[in-house]
Design a protein around this motif. Structure first.
Motif, PDB file in Angstrom:
ATOM      1  N   MET A 103       0.836  -1.127  -0.001  1.00 59.00           N
ATOM      2  CA  MET A 103      -0.001  -0.053  -0.205  1.00 59.00           C
ATOM      3  C   MET A 103       0.830   1.269   0.021  1.00 59.00           C
ATOM      4  SD  MET A 103      -2.923  -0.755  -0.140  1.00 59.00           S
ATOM      5  CE  MET A 103      -4.148  -2.248  -0.032  1.00 59.00           C
ATOM      6  N   ALA A 104       2.066   1.039   0.536  1.00 64.48           N
ATOM      7  CA  ALA A 104       2.836   2.348   0.536  1.00 64.48           C
ATOM      8  C   ALA A 104       3.215   2.752  -1.009  1.00 64.48           C
ATOM      9  CB  ALA A 104       4.179   1.946   1.056  1.00 64.48           C
ATOM     10  N   ASP A 105       2.952   1.984  -1.954  1.00 61.09           N
ATOM     11  CA  ASP A 105       3.534   2.178  -3.129  1.00 61.09           C
ATOM     12  C   ASP A 105       2.222   2.390  -4.046  1.00 61.09           C
ATOM     13  OD1 ASP A 105       5.125   3.232  -5.366  1.00 61.09           O
ATOM     14  OD2 ASP A 105       5.662   1.265  -6.164  1.00 61.09           O
ATOM     15  N   LEU A 106       0.994   2.492  -3.524  1.00 60.39           N
ATOM     16  CA  LEU A 106      -0.334   2.549  -4.340  1.00 60.39           C
ATOM     17  C   LEU A 106      -0.250   3.453  -5.380  1.00 60.39           C
ATOM     18  CD1 LEU A 106      -3.280   1.741  -4.537  1.00 60.39           C
ATOM     19  CD2 LEU A 106      -3.782   3.574  -2.605  1.00 60.39           C
ATOM     20  N   ARG A 107      -0.781   3.016  -6.551  1.00 63.04           N
ATOM     21  CA  ARG A 107      -0.785   4.064  -7.680  1.00 63.04           C
ATOM     22  C   ARG A 107      -2.336   4.021  -8.188  1.00 63.04           C
ATOM     23  NH1 ARG A 107       4.293   3.977 -10.292  1.00 63.04           N
ATOM     24  NH2 ARG A 107       5.794   3.121  -8.633  1.00 63.04           N
ATOM     25  N   GLN A 108      -2.692   5.094  -8.613  1.00 60.33           N
ATOM     26  CA  GLN A 108      -4.175   5.274  -9.218  1.00 60.33           C
ATOM     27  C   GLN A 108      -3.902   5.904 -10.584  1.00 60.33           C
ATOM     28  OE1 GLN A 108      -6.124   6.752  -5.172  1.00 60.33           O
ATOM     29  NE2 GLN A 108      -7.725   5.932  -6.611  1.00 60.33           N
ATOM     30  N   GLU A 109      -5.052   5.316 -11.462  1.00 57.62           N
ATOM     31  CA  GLU A 109      -4.697   6.002 -12.928  1.00 57.62           C
ATOM     32  C   GLU A 109      -6.108   5.942 -13.335  1.00 57.62           C
ATOM     33  OE1 GLU A 109      -2.727   3.820 -15.782  1.00 57.62           O
ATOM     34  OE2 GLU A 109      -1.103   3.108 -14.076  1.00 57.62           O
ATOM     35  N   GLU A 110      -6.338   6.686 -14.657  1.00 58.83           N
ATOM     36  CA  GLU A 110      -7.912   6.651 -15.247  1.00 58.83           C
ATOM     37  C   GLU A 110      -8.803   7.321 -14.368  1.00 58.83           C
ATOM     38  OE1 GLU A 110      -8.290   5.637 -18.338  1.00 58.83           O
ATOM     39  OE2 GLU A 110      -6.310   5.265 -18.416  1.00 58.83           O
ATOM     40  N   GLY A 111      -8.257   8.664 -13.697  1.00 62.69           N
ATOM     41  CA  GLY A 111      -9.106   9.287 -13.070  1.00 62.69           C
ATOM     42  C   GLY A 111      -9.619   8.865 -11.706  1.00 62.69           C
ATOM     43  N   GLY A 112      -8.743   7.962 -11.185  1.00 60.03           N
ATOM     44  CA  GLY A 112      -8.897   7.244  -9.773  1.00 60.03           C
ATOM     45  C   GLY A 112      -9.898   5.846 -10.207  1.00 60.03           C
ATOM     46  N   ARG A 113     -10.195   5.373 -11.287  1.00 61.71           N
ATOM     47  CA  ARG A 113     -11.117   4.317 -11.465  1.00 61.71           C
ATOM     48  C   ARG A 113     -10.041   3.290 -11.195  1.00 61.71           C
ATOM     49  NH1 ARG A 113     -14.197   4.668 -16.643  1.00 61.71           N
ATOM     50  NH2 ARG A 113     -11.998   5.596 -17.307  1.00 61.71           N
ATOM     51  N   LEU A 114      -8.943   3.091 -11.638  1.00 63.80           N
ATOM     52  CA  LEU A 114      -7.720   1.964 -11.551  1.00 63.80           C
ATOM     53  C   LEU A 114      -6.846   2.172 -10.427  1.00 63.80           C
ATOM     54  CD1 LEU A 114      -6.368  -0.375 -12.745  1.00 63.80           C
ATOM     55  CD2 LEU A 114      -5.326   0.948 -14.448  1.00 63.80           C
ATOM     56  N   ALA A 115      -6.832   1.160  -9.523  1.00 68.20           N
ATOM     57  CA  ALA A 115      -5.801   1.094  -8.521  1.00 68.20           C
ATOM     58  C   ALA A 115      -4.940  -0.091  -8.624  1.00 68.20           C
ATOM     59  CB  ALA A 115      -6.696   1.299  -7.078  1.00 68.20           C
ATOM     60  N   TRP A 116      -3.872   0.118  -8.495  1.00 66.95           N
ATOM     61  CA  TRP A 116      -2.773  -1.385  -8.443  1.00 66.95           C
ATOM     62  C   TRP A 116      -1.567  -0.995  -7.561  1.00 66.95           C
ATOM     63  CZ3 TRP A 116       2.255  -0.979 -10.381  1.00 66.95           C
ATOM     64  CH2 TRP A 116       2.400   0.369 -11.121  1.00 66.95           C
ATOM     65  N   VAL A 117      -1.162  -2.166  -7.226  1.00 69.72           N
ATOM     66  CA  VAL A 117      -0.024  -2.079  -6.331  1.00 69.72           C
ATOM     67  C   VAL A 117       0.770  -3.594  -6.898  1.00 69.72           C
ATOM     68  CG1 VAL A 117      -1.267  -1.287  -4.269  1.00 69.72           C
ATOM     69  CG2 VAL A 117      -1.175  -3.699  -4.652  1.00 69.72           C
ATOM     70  N   SER A 118       1.953  -3.475  -6.521  1.00 70.29           N
ATOM     71  CA  SER A 118       2.893  -4.467  -6.968  1.00 70.29           C
ATOM     72  C   SER A 118       4.023  -5.021  -5.657  1.00 70.29           C
ATOM     73  CB  SER A 118       3.896  -4.187  -8.234  1.00 70.29           C
ATOM     74  OG  SER A 118       4.659  -3.048  -7.654  1.00 70.29           O
ATOM     75  N   LEU A 119       4.381  -6.381  -5.687  1.00 66.23           N
ATOM     76  CA  LEU A 119       5.214  -6.749  -4.740  1.00 66.23           C
ATOM     77  C   LEU A 119       6.212  -7.529  -5.509  1.00 66.23           C
ATOM     78  CD1 LEU A 119       2.388  -8.090  -2.156  1.00 66.23           C
ATOM     79  CD2 LEU A 119       4.230  -6.275  -1.890  1.00 66.23           C
ATOM     80  N   ALA A 120       7.542  -7.056  -5.351  1.00 67.77           N
ATOM     81  CA  ALA A 120       8.731  -7.735  -5.820  1.00 67.77           C
ATOM     82  C   ALA A 120       8.942  -8.805  -5.065  1.00 67.77           C
ATOM     83  CB  ALA A 120       9.813  -6.677  -5.930  1.00 67.77           C
TER      84      ALA A 120
END
Length: 338
Positions: free
Chosen positions: A225-242
């Motif tokens: 969650m510390a690296d949470l990203r949002q796109e498309e006006g906030g409709r898309l949220a994504w996170v990644s884990l290496a």
């Protein structure tokens, strides 16, 4: 339950009952990375088969997650080992595949199941049909495969005791997100009421399944969650884990589905994605959505599947490459007319 539902379940019972009555041995399994619905379905059906004096064994590709072990206090669920299980699987009268129609999701069990003399029976609520199964019972209207198994057992004249009802209830609550996902229906609540009448204790189930998180999982969620990203006006949220992040949190064996579920709680988010780097150049993809955004079709592009609002895949490719490919498809999905 609608008349259409009753007719479907009656037909399933009519097809299954003679197979059960003629069987002496049976194997039960589910998809790789067994979840609450697959495990609950297996344990519910196992009880019924044993009342028919069938030698029945649950053989999965992985051990039970800690949160589901209360369903199997006697340790009856086995982890597949070719040396121990090939002979039994090849000689079984019946093999039940539960909560999965896709042969690609059988994992290391696929070769021996294909080589078996058994009548293969698929019971599932995903809208996927594969010709491999000799008997295929697919009901996309069921809220969970465990609910479907529960209904079929009753239609065959079987009794569902407290333990079997508890297993089916776990199927139901995990696949409906505790009655909040789109497949929650009157039929779903009717089944839940019957399970409670059979002795299921909802507070205990909730505690076991949803309040047994480890400190490792919470640490991992914080990292994501510390690296949470949002796109498309906030409709898309994504996170990644290496991979390195997962190992640092000592969370290699943790189920990360709750992390992606939490993304949907953000105001305005319609589509949520978790990317998790695995070994051997693979990336695990978890997709969640709201409304009619169909992430099952999205996951199928990458060799996975699931439901309209919850799906996943394991993708060949590194983390960064997979993020680029999948996000491109996510943006396209959000641009489609409602």
């Amino acid at each position: 339950m609608t008349e259409k539902d009753r007719a479907m379940i009656a037909d399933a019972a009519r097809r299954l009952k003679p197979l059960v009555e003629g069987a002496r041995t049976a194997a039960l399994t589910t998809h790789v990375s067994p979840d609450g619905d697959g495990i609950g379905s297996e344990i519910c059906l196992l009880g019924y088969l044993k009342t028919h004096r069938i030698v029945a064994r649950i053989i999965n590709t992985e051990p039970l997650a800690a949160k589901y072990r209360f369903l199997d206090p006697d340790g009856t669920v086995e982890v597949f080992d070719a040396a121990k299980h090939d002979d039994f699987l090849r000689a079984s009268d019946l093999i039940f595949m539960l909560d999965n129609s896709a042969t690609s999701r059988m994992g290391p069990l696929e070769p021996v199941i294909r080589a078996s003399r058994a009548t293969t029976v698929c019971i599932d609520h995903h809208n996927v049909h594969e010709p491999f199964w000799k008997v295929s019972i697919i009901d996309p209207e069921a809220c969970a495969t465990g609910e479907l198994v529960f209904q079929i057992i009753k239609a065959m004249g079987g009794q569902v005791d407290r333990n079997a009802a508890q297993a089916a209830y776990v199927s139901l609550v995990t696949d409906t997100g505790y009655f909040r996902f789109s497949k929650t229906s009157p039929r779903c609540h009717e089944a839940a009421a019957e399970m409670l009448a059979a002795g299921v204790d909802p507070p205990r189930v909730y505690e076991e399944v949803f309040e047994r998180n480890s400190a490792a999982l919470l640490r991992l969620g914080g990292v994501a969650m510390a690296d949470l990203r949002q796109e498309e006006g906030g409709r898309l949220a994504w996170v990644s884990l290496a991979r390195e992040q997962v190992l640092r949190c000592q969370a290699e064996a943790e189920d990360t589905s709750d992390i992606v579920n939490d993304l949907l709680s953000i105001d305005g988010v319609r589509l949520a994605v978790l990317f998790k780097e695995l070994d051997d150049g693979l990336t695990k993809l978890s997709l969640r959505s709201k409304g009619d955004l169909d992430v099952n079709r999205l996951a199928s592009r990458f060799g996975g599947g699931g439901h309209t609002n919850a799906a996943g895949a394991v993708v060949t490719g590194g983390l960064d490459e997979t993020i680029r490919r999948v996000l491109r498809s996510c943006r396209e999905l959000l641009k489609q007319p409602a």
